[in-house]
Design an enzyme around this catalytic site. Structure first.
Site, mmCIF file in Angstrom:
data_model
loop_
_atom_site.group_PDB
_atom_site.id
_atom_site.type_symbol
_atom_site.label_atom_id
_atom_site.label_comp_id
_atom_site.label_asym_id
_atom_site.label_seq_id
_atom_site.Cartn_x
_atom_site.Cartn_y
_atom_site.Cartn_z
ATOM 1 N N GLU A 30 0.794 -1.222 -0.048
ATOM 2 C CA GLU A 30 0.034 -0.008 -0.005
ATOM 3 C C GLU A 30 1.091 1.391 -0.078
ATOM 4 O O GLU A 30 1.879 1.412 0.842
ATOM 5 C CB GLU A 30 -1.028 0.021 1.133
ATOM 6 N N TYR A 62 -6.556 7.168 -0.806
ATOM 7 C CA TYR A 62 -7.149 8.424 -1.215
ATOM 8 C C TYR A 62 -7.463 9.154 0.067
ATOM 9 O O TYR A 62 -7.768 9.152 1.229
ATOM 10 C CB TYR A 62 -8.820 8.031 -1.435
ATOM 11 N N HIS A 90 -7.904 3.172 -3.947
ATOM 12 C CA HIS A 90 -8.799 3.323 -2.553
ATOM 13 C C HIS A 90 -9.657 4.306 -2.997
ATOM 14 O O HIS A 90 -9.338 5.543 -3.915
ATOM 15 C CB HIS A 90 -8.110 3.668 -1.321
ATOM 16 N N GLY A 121 -14.273 6.522 4.552
ATOM 17 C CA GLY A 121 -13.574 7.872 4.606
ATOM 18 C C GLY A 121 -13.959 8.562 6.121
ATOM 19 O O GLY A 121 -14.641 8.240 6.614
ATOM 20 N N ASP A 122 -12.771 9.239 6.651
ATOM 21 C CA ASP A 122 -13.279 9.807 7.886
ATOM 22 C C ASP A 122 -13.406 11.468 7.484
ATOM 23 O O ASP A 122 -12.896 12.186 6.329
ATOM 24 C CB ASP A 122 -11.890 9.730 8.653
ATOM 25 N N LYS A 181 -21.860 -5.321 4.243
ATOM 26 C CA LYS A 181 -20.966 -4.871 3.369
ATOM 27 C C LYS A 181 -20.527 -5.844 2.417
ATOM 28 O O LYS A 181 -20.420 -5.512 1.080
ATOM 29 C CB LYS A 181 -19.932 -4.027 3.990
HETATM 30 P P1 FAD Z 1 -18.289 1.729 6.950
HETATM 31 O O1 FAD Z 1 -18.165 0.203 6.529
HETATM 32 O O2 FAD Z 1 -19.369 2.663 6.151
HETATM 33 O O3 FAD Z 1 -18.499 1.724 8.511
HETATM 34 C C1 FAD Z 1 -18.315 2.958 9.235
HETATM 35 C C2 FAD Z 1 -19.178 2.786 10.549
HETATM 36 O O4 FAD Z 1 -20.552 2.635 10.320
HETATM 37 C C3 FAD Z 1 -18.848 1.485 11.338
HETATM 38 O O5 FAD Z 1 -19.040 1.775 12.500
HETATM 39 C C4 FAD Z 1 -19.879 0.497 10.981
HETATM 40 O O6 FAD Z 1 -20.061 -0.654 11.961
HETATM 41 C C5 FAD Z 1 -20.871 1.527 10.710
HETATM 42 N N1 FAD Z 1 -22.190 0.888 9.976
HETATM 43 C C6 FAD Z 1 -21.763 0.484 8.683
HETATM 44 N N2 FAD Z 1 -22.889 0.244 7.829
HETATM 45 C C7 FAD Z 1 -23.836 0.634 8.767
HETATM 46 C C8 FAD Z 1 -25.351 0.501 8.526
HETATM 47 N N3 FAD Z 1 -26.007 0.172 7.462
HETATM 48 N N4 FAD Z 1 -25.982 1.221 9.633
HETATM 49 C C9 FAD Z 1 -25.494 1.550 10.841
HETATM 50 N N5 FAD Z 1 -23.882 1.420 10.861
HETATM 51 C C10 FAD Z 1 -23.336 0.860 9.819
HETATM 52 N N6 FAD Z 1 -9.385 6.348 4.549
HETATM 53 C C11 FAD Z 1 -9.425 7.251 3.652
HETATM 54 O O7 FAD Z 1 -9.931 8.492 4.096
HETATM 55 N N7 FAD Z 1 -8.660 6.775 2.415
HETATM 56 C C12 FAD Z 1 -8.110 5.666 2.358
HETATM 57 O O8 FAD Z 1 -7.465 5.364 1.251
HETATM 58 C C13 FAD Z 1 -8.137 4.739 3.417
HETATM 59 N N8 FAD Z 1 -8.005 3.145 3.094
HETATM 60 C C14 FAD Z 1 -8.261 2.247 4.030
HETATM 61 C C15 FAD Z 1 -7.822 1.119 3.823
HETATM 62 C C16 FAD Z 1 -7.985 0.131 4.707
HETATM 63 C C17 FAD Z 1 -7.659 -1.250 4.452
HETATM 64 C C18 FAD Z 1 -8.725 0.374 6.029
HETATM 65 C C19 FAD Z 1 -8.938 -0.647 6.950
HETATM 66 C C20 FAD Z 1 -9.300 1.722 6.319
HETATM 67 C C21 FAD Z 1 -8.947 2.940 5.183
HETATM 68 N N9 FAD Z 1 -9.386 3.912 5.521
HETATM 69 C C22 FAD Z 1 -9.150 5.117 4.502
HETATM 70 C C23 FAD Z 1 -10.162 4.702 6.789
HETATM 71 C C24 FAD Z 1 -11.510 4.435 6.574
HETATM 72 O O9 FAD Z 1 -11.924 5.331 5.525
HETATM 73 C C25 FAD Z 1 -12.024 4.763 7.947
HETATM 74 O O10 FAD Z 1 -11.839 3.789 8.822
HETATM 75 C C26 FAD Z 1 -13.815 4.969 7.937
HETATM 76 O O11 FAD Z 1 -14.093 5.630 9.322
HETATM 77 C C27 FAD Z 1 -14.577 3.762 7.963
HETATM 78 O O12 FAD Z 1 -14.536 3.079 6.667
HETATM 79 P P2 FAD Z 1 -15.418 1.924 6.316
HETATM 80 O O13 FAD Z 1 -15.168 1.832 4.758
HETATM 81 O O14 FAD Z 1 -15.175 0.729 7.081
HETATM 82 O O15 FAD Z 1 -16.849 2.537 6.661
#
Ligand code: FAD
Length: 306
Positions: A30, A62, A90, A121-122, A181
């Site tokens: 990565e 990203y 990403h 994303g955050d 998901k």
């Molecule tokens: P989600 O899967 O949407 O989950 C977010 C929260 O919502 C979780 O608590 C989940 O349990 C909850 N949730 C999900 N679906 C629902 C639903 N239907 N109803 C209620 N609650 C729900 N960030 C970046 O900005 N750029 C990057 O390139 C990047 N790459 C990453 C690569 C990896 C391998 C990892 C592990 C993380 C990466 N991140 C990146 C960080 C990531 O964007 C953050 O951790 C973000 O806060 C969560 O992303 P997620 O896709 O898991 O979100």
């Protein structure tokens, strides 16, 4: 959305799904889009050095709030056209309307990219701050997975969290939404970094217990600096394991010994993960090649024996 010429061009690029299905262990690297010219040179040096190891794929992050949108697209485009590597882009939902998200997916396809890692994303600035959905955007990564799937023949990865996502109220809800998901169309997942093989194995058991068999690739970052231990919670979502912290404390005065221990620990952990049937290892490189190369080379017999 019709991708026309782009989808024909992309059809020649292998997908992570096919590469995982081939049965070989995957190993991947990565990178992140740098902000300076020197950072850019460092990135391409690392890419060229790691390309020689013939990884299964490489991924490019990203930036928070979509801040590296153009640089991420440029890097994955160059990877697709100028190297032998399979790039994974990403992609996040932050600050983007559905229209913009669709446009960007089209740009990835146009760049010959067929593999996208869909993460929510955050929020920009404080990553722990309140998540606010774009008024015309999507709420969860699950929605992003569907959007990418609807847009064409992409292979989609998602994020997994061994210690649960910091926003998840419980391990149970974290597992439940992770599985949703996957069922929305994810082909595989990559985990947040962690420092104990058991933490990955517990995540995998929880997901399997829900009847979900999406391959989960462990994300590994060798500890090369003592300061990583203090940042562990921010990086991984959990405090550094105390028994391991004690091993590092014993050599904290000696940066060379810290690095050696970090490599040794990463090798030990990766061997356990591979022995336990992990589908591969995803190395978080921070755009440096040497520590990753050392861990990879120590593991090469284990990877070749699969
Ligand atoms: P989600 O899967 O949407 O989950 C977010 C929260 O919502 C979780 O608590 C989940 O349990 C909850 N949730 C999900 N679906 C629902 C639903 N239907 N109803 C209620 N609650 C729900 N960030 C970046 O900005 N750029 C990057 O390139 C990047 N790459 C990453 C690569 C990896 C391998 C990892 C592990 C993380 C990466 N991140 C990146 C960080 C990531 O964007 C953050 O951790 C973000 O806060 C969560 O992303 P997620 O896709 O898991 O979100």
């Amino acid at each position: 959305m019709s991708l026309g010429r782009s989808s024909r061009m992309a059809a020649r690029v292998p997908t992570v799904r096919d590469l995982l299905a081939s049965g070989d262990r995957s190993f991947s690297f990565e990178f992140f889009p740098p902000k300076t010219d020197e950072g850019e040179r460092q990135l391409w040096r690392a890419i060229r050095e790691l390309e020689a190891l013939r990884p299964t794929f490489v991924s490019v992050t990203y930036g928070a709030g979509g801040s590296t949108r153009d640089r991420t697209v440029d890097i994955v485009e160059r990877l697709a056209h100028e190297t032998t590597l399979t790039p994974v882009a990403h992609f996040t939902a932050v600050n983007h309307s559905v229209r913009e998200l669709r446009h960007l997916i089209g740009r990835f396809a146009g760049a010959g990219v067929r593999n996208i890692l869909a993460v929510r994303g955050d929020p920009p600035g404080d990553p722990t701050g309140e998540w606010i959905k774009h008024p015309e955007g999507v709420e969860y990564a699950e929605d992003l997975v569907r959007l990418i799937r609807q847009a064409g023949e992409f292979c989609v990865g998602v994020a997994a969290f061994p210690y649960k996502h910091p926003r998840s109220p419980s391990i149970e809800s974290d597992t439940e939404y992770f599985v949703r998901k996957c069922r929305a169309g994810a082909d595989y997942a990559i985990t947040q970094m962690f420092f104990r093989a058991e933490d990955y194995l517990r995540l995998r058991d929880r997901v399997t217990a829900k009847g979900c068999d999406t391959p989960i690739i462990p994300g590994v970052m060798p500890v090369t600096h003592y300061s990583t231990i203090a940042r562990s919670e921010q990086l991984s979502g959990a405090p550094f394991p105390p028994e391991l912290a004690r091993r590092f404390e014993a050599v904290a005065h000696d940066p060379v010994a810290v690095r050696e221990l970090g490599i040794e620990h990463a090798v030990e952990m990766c061997r356990t993960l591979l022995d336990e049937g992990a589908p591969g290892i995803h190395f978080i490189t921070f755009n440096r090649s040497s520590a990753t190369r050392e861990v990879f080379q120590a593991l090469a017999p284990a990877m070749a024996g699969t």
